[in-house]
Design a protein around this motif. Structure first.
Motif, mmCIF file in Angstrom:
data_model
loop_
_atom_site.group_PDB
_atom_site.id
_atom_site.type_symbol
_atom_site.label_atom_id
_atom_site.label_comp_id
_atom_site.label_asym_id
_atom_site.label_seq_id
_atom_site.Cartn_x
_atom_site.Cartn_y
_atom_site.Cartn_z
ATOM 1 N N ILE A 112 -28.707 -21.975 77.945
ATOM 2 C CA ILE A 112 -30.103 -21.599 77.702
ATOM 3 C C ILE A 112 -30.933 -22.070 78.883
ATOM 4 O O ILE A 112 -30.958 -23.257 79.207
ATOM 5 C CB ILE A 112 -30.614 -22.207 76.384
ATOM 6 N N ALA A 113 -31.598 -21.133 79.526
ATOM 7 C CA ALA A 113 -32.408 -21.450 80.697
ATOM 8 C C ALA A 113 -33.680 -22.186 80.284
ATOM 9 O O ALA A 113 -34.366 -21.765 79.344
ATOM 10 C CB ALA A 113 -32.773 -20.169 81.441
ATOM 11 N N PRO A 114 -34.011 -23.270 80.968
ATOM 12 C CA PRO A 114 -35.268 -23.966 80.677
ATOM 13 C C PRO A 114 -36.456 -23.025 80.892
ATOM 14 O O PRO A 114 -36.490 -22.253 81.836
ATOM 15 C CB PRO A 114 -35.292 -25.107 81.700
ATOM 16 N N GLY A 115 -37.406 -23.068 79.961
ATOM 17 C CA GLY A 115 -38.595 -22.226 80.066
ATOM 18 C C GLY A 115 -38.406 -20.828 79.510
ATOM 19 O O GLY A 115 -39.323 -20.009 79.579
ATOM 20 N N SER A 116 -37.253 -20.542 78.933
ATOM 21 C CA SER A 116 -36.991 -19.212 78.377
ATOM 22 C C SER A 116 -37.416 -19.136 76.910
ATOM 23 O O SER A 116 -37.723 -20.152 76.284
ATOM 24 C CB SER A 116 -35.504 -18.878 78.477
ATOM 25 N N ARG A 117 -37.409 -17.924 76.377
ATOM 26 C CA ARG A 117 -37.740 -17.735 74.953
ATOM 27 C C ARG A 117 -36.768 -18.511 74.066
ATOM 28 O O ARG A 117 -37.171 -19.150 73.098
ATOM 29 C CB ARG A 117 -37.696 -16.250 74.588
ATOM 30 N N ALA A 118 -35.475 -18.484 74.424
ATOM 31 C CA ALA A 118 -34.481 -19.218 73.637
ATOM 32 C C ALA A 118 -34.739 -20.719 73.697
ATOM 33 O O ALA A 118 -34.606 -21.424 72.689
ATOM 34 C CB ALA A 118 -33.078 -18.885 74.133
ATOM 35 N N ASP A 119 -35.126 -21.221 74.856
ATOM 36 C CA ASP A 119 -35.452 -22.637 75.000
ATOM 37 C C ASP A 119 -36.664 -22.990 74.140
ATOM 38 O O ASP A 119 -36.686 -24.019 73.471
ATOM 39 C CB ASP A 119 -35.721 -22.963 76.470
ATOM 40 N N PHE A 120 -37.674 -22.127 74.150
ATOM 41 C CA PHE A 120 -38.867 -22.347 73.319
ATOM 42 C C PHE A 120 -38.481 -22.433 71.849
ATOM 43 O O PHE A 120 -38.841 -23.374 71.152
ATOM 44 C CB PHE A 120 -39.869 -21.209 73.550
ATOM 45 N N GLU A 121 -37.729 -21.447 71.373
ATOM 46 C CA GLU A 121 -37.377 -21.397 69.952
ATOM 47 C C GLU A 121 -36.475 -22.554 69.547
ATOM 48 O O GLU A 121 -36.522 -23.007 68.409
ATOM 49 C CB GLU A 121 -36.767 -20.045 69.614
ATOM 50 N N ARG A 122 -35.661 -23.043 70.480
ATOM 51 C CA ARG A 122 -34.804 -24.193 70.194
ATOM 52 C C ARG A 122 -35.611 -25.488 70.200
ATOM 53 O O ARG A 122 -35.299 -26.416 69.455
ATOM 54 C CB ARG A 122 -33.697 -24.258 71.247
ATOM 55 N N SER A 123 -36.644 -25.567 71.012
ATOM 56 C CA SER A 123 -37.349 -26.820 71.257
ATOM 57 C C SER A 123 -38.515 -27.099 70.319
ATOM 58 O O SER A 123 -38.864 -28.261 70.105
ATOM 59 C CB SER A 123 -37.866 -26.841 72.702
ATOM 60 N N VAL A 124 -39.161 -26.077 69.796
ATOM 61 C CA VAL A 124 -40.362 -26.295 68.976
ATOM 62 C C VAL A 124 -39.997 -26.352 67.492
ATOM 63 O O VAL A 124 -38.924 -25.914 67.087
ATOM 64 C CB VAL A 124 -41.424 -25.195 69.226
ATOM 65 N N THR A 125 -40.924 -26.893 66.709
ATOM 66 C CA THR A 125 -40.709 -26.974 65.272
ATOM 67 C C THR A 125 -40.504 -25.589 64.682
ATOM 68 O O THR A 125 -39.616 -25.369 63.871
ATOM 69 C CB THR A 125 -41.925 -27.652 64.597
ATOM 70 N N SER A 126 -41.327 -24.636 65.087
ATOM 71 C CA SER A 126 -41.243 -23.244 64.634
ATOM 72 C C SER A 126 -42.085 -22.402 65.572
ATOM 73 O O SER A 126 -42.995 -22.914 66.220
ATOM 74 C CB SER A 126 -41.772 -23.117 63.195
ATOM 75 N N ASN A 127 -41.805 -21.117 65.631
ATOM 76 C CA ASN A 127 -42.658 -20.225 66.414
ATOM 77 C C ASN A 127 -43.700 -19.558 65.522
ATOM 78 O O ASN A 127 -44.471 -18.735 65.979
ATOM 79 C CB ASN A 127 -41.828 -19.180 67.164
ATOM 80 N N THR A 128 -43.723 -19.920 64.240
ATOM 81 C CA THR A 128 -44.578 -19.265 63.253
ATOM 82 C C THR A 128 -45.416 -20.274 62.489
ATOM 83 O O THR A 128 -44.906 -21.303 62.038
ATOM 84 C CB THR A 128 -43.705 -18.485 62.245
#
Length: 166
Positions: A45-61
């Motif tokens: 998973i590339a740092p700064g990617s959508r997958a990284d965001f979804e893996r790193s945050v509590t939720s995207n919603t």
């Protein structure tokens, strides 16, 4: 003859000892246990990617109450985790999508979805995320994630979703 037999036995023993396998550098786990590489078979998973965001945050919603665009404590905690990630990657643009449940007119829900997306955007901006990198769009009731016509489905559909655009 006894000397010959003894010599053969000693020779066989020495040959067997010389050909014995050396122990492996890494000892395998005992039977019944396995070694699992957590990254095996997974794409990086590339740092700064959508997958990284979804893996790193509590939720995207974040979800909202009926006819509301106010952020509750849970929504603020989710947006705080998003703000931390967005601060770490200051050049990543995002879009905030506002959504509503199926009740209400199309026009009402589009306006409410817009207010929900703007509420999330304003919160992120207040946490230091540059507002210029956050776009908003309202889908109103046009893109439900739960298709039922009951309170549980409606609650899931009242939301704002953060989408990484790169």
């Amino acid at each position: 003859m006894a000397k010959l037999t003894t010599s053969l036995l000693i020779g066989t023993a020495l040959f067997t000892a010389a050909c014995a396998k050396k122990p492996p550098a890494v000892i395998p786990p005992p039977p019944g246990q396995s070694v699992v590489d957590p990254n095996a078979g997974q794409p990086s998973i590339a740092p700064g990617s959508r997958a990284d965001f979804e893996r790193s945050v509590t939720s995207n919603t974040v979800n909202f109450a009926l006819d509301s665009f106010s952020l509750d404590d849970r929504a603020r905690a989710i947006l705080d985790s998003q703000a931390q990630w967005l601060t770490r990657y200051p050049n990543v643009p995002v879009s905030l999508e506002g959504h509503c449940d199926e009740r209400g007119t199309r026009e009402y829900n589009l306006a409410l979805g817009d207010r929900r997306a703007l509420a999330a955007k304003n919160y992120l901006a207040a946490r230091g995320v540059a507002p210029g990198r956050i776009s908003t769009i309202s889908y109103g009731k046009e893109r439900p994630i739960a298709l039922g016509s009951d309170e549980a489905s409606w609650a899931q559909n009242r939301r704002a979703v953060t989408i990484v655009l790169n």
